[in-house]
Design a protein around this motif. Sequence first.
Motif, short mmCIF file in Angstrom:
data_model
loop_
_atom_site.label_atom_id
_atom_site.label_comp_id
_atom_site.label_asym_id
_atom_site.label_seq_id
_atom_site.Cartn_x
_atom_site.Cartn_y
_atom_site.Cartn_z
N ASP A 1 0.82 -1.21 0.00
CA ASP A 1 0.00 0.00 0.00
C ASP A 1 0.86 1.26 0.00
N GLU B 1 2.19 1.69 -3.51
CA GLU B 1 1.14 2.17 -4.42
C GLU B 1 0.85 3.65 -4.19
N ARG B 2 0.71 4.07 -2.94
CA ARG B 2 0.46 5.49 -2.64
C ARG B 2 1.60 6.37 -3.14
N ARG C 1 1.62 6.38 -7.06
CA ARG C 1 0.47 7.11 -7.61
C ARG C 1 0.72 8.62 -7.55
N ALA C 2 1.33 9.08 -6.46
CA ALA C 2 1.62 10.51 -6.32
C ALA C 2 2.70 10.97 -7.29
N VAL D 1 3.28 9.69 -10.42
CA VAL D 1 2.89 9.59 -11.84
C VAL D 1 2.69 10.95 -12.49
N PHE E 1 1.19 3.04 -14.74
CA PHE E 1 1.38 2.26 -13.52
C PHE E 1 0.32 1.17 -13.43
N HIS E 2 0.76 -0.07 -13.17
CA HIS E 2 -0.14 -1.22 -13.06
C HIS E 2 0.16 -2.02 -11.80
N ARG E 3 -0.83 -2.75 -11.33
CA ARG E 3 -0.65 -3.72 -10.24
C ARG E 3 -1.18 -5.06 -10.72
#
Length: 93
Positions: free
Chosen positions: A16, A19-20, A23-24, A26, A40-42
Motif C-alpha cells: 500500500d 502504491e500510494r 500514484r503521487a 505519476v 502504472f499497473h498492479r
Amino acid sequence: MLAFLAKITVKSGREDEFERTMRAVVPEVHAEPGNHAYIFHRSAENPRMFMFYEQYTDQAALYAHRTHLKELGVDLGSMLDGAIAREFYDLLA
C-alpha cells in the motif's frame, strides 16, 4: 524512442505504501521533458507485483527521470523485494 516495461516486486507489507507513493509520482513524471508514457499497473494475481510501461525520447530523458525520482524523495530500494526486471522494446508503430 526508448520503451520498456519495469516489473517490480515489493516487500510484503509495503504494498500500500508503494502504491500510494508511486500514484503521487505519476503526474510528476508525466511532466518531465522527454517522457511520453508512464503507466502504472498492479498485478491482478500477485498484490506485491507492480509494472510500469514507460516511454522516453532517449537515454538522456530516462537518466533525467531517475534523477527526478531521487529529487522527489522516492526511495525504491527500501520497498523492493529483489531487483527491478526491465524489458526494453523497439517502438515499431
